[in-house]
Design an enzyme around this catalytic site. Structure first.
Site, PDB file in Angstrom:
ATOM      1  N   HIS A 136     108.003  88.217  92.695  1.00  0.00           N
ATOM      2  CA  HIS A 136     108.443  89.005  91.861  1.00  0.00           C
ATOM      3  C   HIS A 136     107.530  90.600  91.882  1.00  0.00           C
ATOM      4  O   HIS A 136     106.956  90.810  93.110  1.00  0.00           O
ATOM      5  CB  HIS A 136     108.434  89.098  90.214  1.00  0.00           C
ATOM      6  CG  HIS A 136     107.325  89.270  89.564  1.00  0.00           C
ATOM      7  ND1 HIS A 136     106.415  88.346  89.982  1.00  0.00           N
ATOM      8  CD2 HIS A 136     106.640  90.064  88.737  1.00  0.00           C
ATOM      9  CE1 HIS A 136     104.895  88.557  89.387  1.00  0.00           C
ATOM     10  NE2 HIS A 136     105.096  89.394  88.727  1.00  0.00           N
ATOM     11  N   HIS A 180     106.153  93.708  90.697  1.00  0.00           N
ATOM     12  CA  HIS A 180     105.396  94.119  89.788  1.00  0.00           C
ATOM     13  C   HIS A 180     104.415  94.128  90.860  1.00  0.00           C
ATOM     14  O   HIS A 180     104.215  94.052  91.920  1.00  0.00           O
ATOM     15  CB  HIS A 180     105.071  92.997  88.628  1.00  0.00           C
ATOM     16  CG  HIS A 180     105.864  93.255  87.327  1.00  0.00           C
ATOM     17  ND1 HIS A 180     105.129  92.145  86.852  1.00  0.00           N
ATOM     18  CD2 HIS A 180     107.013  93.854  86.564  1.00  0.00           C
ATOM     19  CE1 HIS A 180     106.339  92.062  85.366  1.00  0.00           C
ATOM     20  NE2 HIS A 180     107.128  92.806  85.707  1.00  0.00           N
ATOM     21  N   ASP A 191     101.822  94.606  90.881  1.00  0.00           N
ATOM     22  CA  ASP A 191     100.286  94.041  90.546  1.00  0.00           C
ATOM     23  C   ASP A 191     100.736  92.579  91.133  1.00  0.00           C
ATOM     24  O   ASP A 191      99.318  91.546  92.085  1.00  0.00           O
ATOM     25  CB  ASP A 191      99.368  93.227  89.416  1.00  0.00           C
ATOM     26  CG  ASP A 191     100.437  92.311  88.763  1.00  0.00           C
ATOM     27  OD1 ASP A 191     101.652  92.930  88.635  1.00  0.00           O
ATOM     28  OD2 ASP A 191     100.085  91.236  88.083  1.00  0.00           O
ATOM     29  N   HIS A 192     101.402  92.590  92.625  1.00  0.00           N
ATOM     30  CA  HIS A 192     101.811  91.422  93.045  1.00  0.00           C
ATOM     31  C   HIS A 192     102.757  91.833  94.786  1.00  0.00           C
ATOM     32  O   HIS A 192     102.420  91.473  95.415  1.00  0.00           O
ATOM     33  CB  HIS A 192     103.279  90.263  92.606  1.00  0.00           C
ATOM     34  CG  HIS A 192     102.657  89.822  91.309  1.00  0.00           C
ATOM     35  ND1 HIS A 192     102.339  88.505  90.723  1.00  0.00           N
ATOM     36  CD2 HIS A 192     102.600  90.167  89.878  1.00  0.00           C
ATOM     37  CE1 HIS A 192     101.631  87.754  90.162  1.00  0.00           C
ATOM     38  NE2 HIS A 192     102.055  88.862  89.497  1.00  0.00           N
ATOM     39  N   HIS A 197     109.903  86.448  83.391  1.00  0.00           N
ATOM     40  CA  HIS A 197     109.078  87.116  82.902  1.00  0.00           C
ATOM     41  C   HIS A 197     109.888  88.843  83.777  1.00  0.00           C
ATOM     42  O   HIS A 197     109.541  89.874  83.333  1.00  0.00           O
ATOM     43  CB  HIS A 197     107.369  86.941  83.895  1.00  0.00           C
ATOM     44  CG  HIS A 197     106.767  87.580  84.058  1.00  0.00           C
ATOM     45  ND1 HIS A 197     105.981  88.299  83.315  1.00  0.00           N
ATOM     46  CD2 HIS A 197     106.515  88.645  85.138  1.00  0.00           C
ATOM     47  CE1 HIS A 197     105.407  88.981  83.610  1.00  0.00           C
ATOM     48  NE2 HIS A 197     105.511  89.995  85.022  1.00  0.00           N
ATOM     49  N   ASP A 246     103.951  85.354  87.859  1.00  0.00           N
ATOM     50  CA  ASP A 246     103.647  84.977  86.645  1.00  0.00           C
ATOM     51  C   ASP A 246     104.728  84.261  86.258  1.00  0.00           C
ATOM     52  O   ASP A 246     105.498  84.042  84.500  1.00  0.00           O
ATOM     53  CB  ASP A 246     103.729  86.261  86.614  1.00  0.00           C
ATOM     54  CG  ASP A 246     102.561  87.315  86.641  1.00  0.00           C
ATOM     55  OD1 ASP A 246     102.027  86.718  87.521  1.00  0.00           O
ATOM     56  OD2 ASP A 246     102.712  88.540  86.790  1.00  0.00           O
ATOM     57  N   HIS A 261      97.346  84.408  88.150  1.00  0.00           N
ATOM     58  CA  HIS A 261      96.820  85.459  87.165  1.00  0.00           C
ATOM     59  C   HIS A 261      95.204  84.624  86.956  1.00  0.00           C
ATOM     60  O   HIS A 261      95.181  83.218  86.643  1.00  0.00           O
ATOM     61  CB  HIS A 261      96.906  85.748  85.910  1.00  0.00           C
ATOM     62  CG  HIS A 261      97.983  87.213  86.351  1.00  0.00           C
ATOM     63  ND1 HIS A 261      97.676  88.993  86.075  1.00  0.00           N
ATOM     64  CD2 HIS A 261      99.095  87.577  86.917  1.00  0.00           C
ATOM     65  CE1 HIS A 261      98.081  89.164  87.288  1.00  0.00           C
ATOM     66  NE2 HIS A 261      99.350  88.646  87.026  1.00  0.00           N
TER      67      HIS A 261
HETATM   68 FE    FE Z   1     100.753  89.687  87.294  1.00  0.00          FE
HETATM   69 ZN    ZN Z   2     104.291  89.992  86.663  1.00  0.00          ZN
END
Ligand code: FE
Ligand code: ZN
Length: 242
Positions: free
Chosen positions: A55, A57, A59-60, A113, A132, A170
């Protein structure tokens, strides 16, 4: 054989470096950061040829551009999030098959998410990358979707063989488990797992990957019998300070 290396990045993300020993090909799932990923590949003499994103985001996907620039890797990303992943080269959706050497992964659309979140399922290898969506004893927050959608995702993930190894993005297990104990106070499997998790975290160890079988026994989101129960647990977890 697939060799899968866990790379901790940012505060609590795990990036997964995946290497096929036969073809010598390497891909990386959700590089939130580039430098630790490039270092881990280099240390093993592996060349990253693909980035697989679950996805959009940051942080990915935050390391996409730098990994691409350093390696020429192609980015495989969810079609429904193309506008939010400008580094994407190949867009995929439900039922598409992506390959690493001879290993085939099918794409599952698991919205909730984020609206276009996908998972990568290597059925023959008994491996799934859930980003996630499914965590150890938890599931992703509903930023762009509904509890009904997440319930549908859980219903699909429940059908996978219990021995399937689950690579999530995570290290949230201890916090998830504290809520899981409250959600299911009579669930002995959760209590037992939490003893292991507390010990592992105190020793600075990771608690993932996990497995579908372990989640079937201990994950209050996977175990929710109805979408309403999942919705109530989601709301409770979002407000939980344990
Ligand atoms: Fe994440
Ligand atoms: Zn995420």
């Amino acid at each position: 054989m697939l060799e899968i290396v866990r790379i901790p990045v940012l505060s609590d993300n795990y990036v997964w470096l995946v290497h096929d020993t036969v073809s010598d090909e390497t891909m990386v799932v959700d590089p939130g950061e580039a430098a630790p990923v490039l270092a881990a590949a280099e240390a093993r003499g592996w060349t990253i040829s693909a980035i697989w994103n679950t996805h959009w985001h940051p942080d990915h996907t935050g390391g996409n551009a730098e990994v691409k620039a350093a390696t020429g890797a192609r980015v495989i990303a969810p079609a429904a999030e193309a506008a939010k992943i400008p580094t994407a080269d190949t867009l995929v959706g439900e039922g598409d098959v992506v390959r690493l050497g001879d290993h085939a992964a099918s794409v599952l659309e698991v919205p909730g998410h984020t609206a276009g979140h996908i998972a990568f399922h290597f059925a023959e290898d008994r491996v799934i990358f859930t980003g996630d969506t499914l965590f150890a004893m938890g599931s992703g927050r509903l930023f762009e979707g509904t509890a009904e959608q997440m319930f549908g995702n859980m219903a699909r993930l429940k059908q996978l063989p219990p021995e399937t190894t689950v690579y999530c993005a995570h290290e949230y297990t201890q916090s998830n488990g504290r809520y899981a104990r409250v959600a299911e106070p009579d669930n002995q499997a959760i209590a037992e797992r939490m003893a292991d998790v507390d010990r592992a975290r105190a020793a600075g160890e990771a608690t993932v990957p996990t497995s579908i079988g372990l989640e079937l026994a201990t994950n209050p989101f996977l175990r929710a019998e109805t979408a309403e129960i999942l919705a109530a647990r989601r709301a409770a977890k979002d407000a939980f300070r344990g």
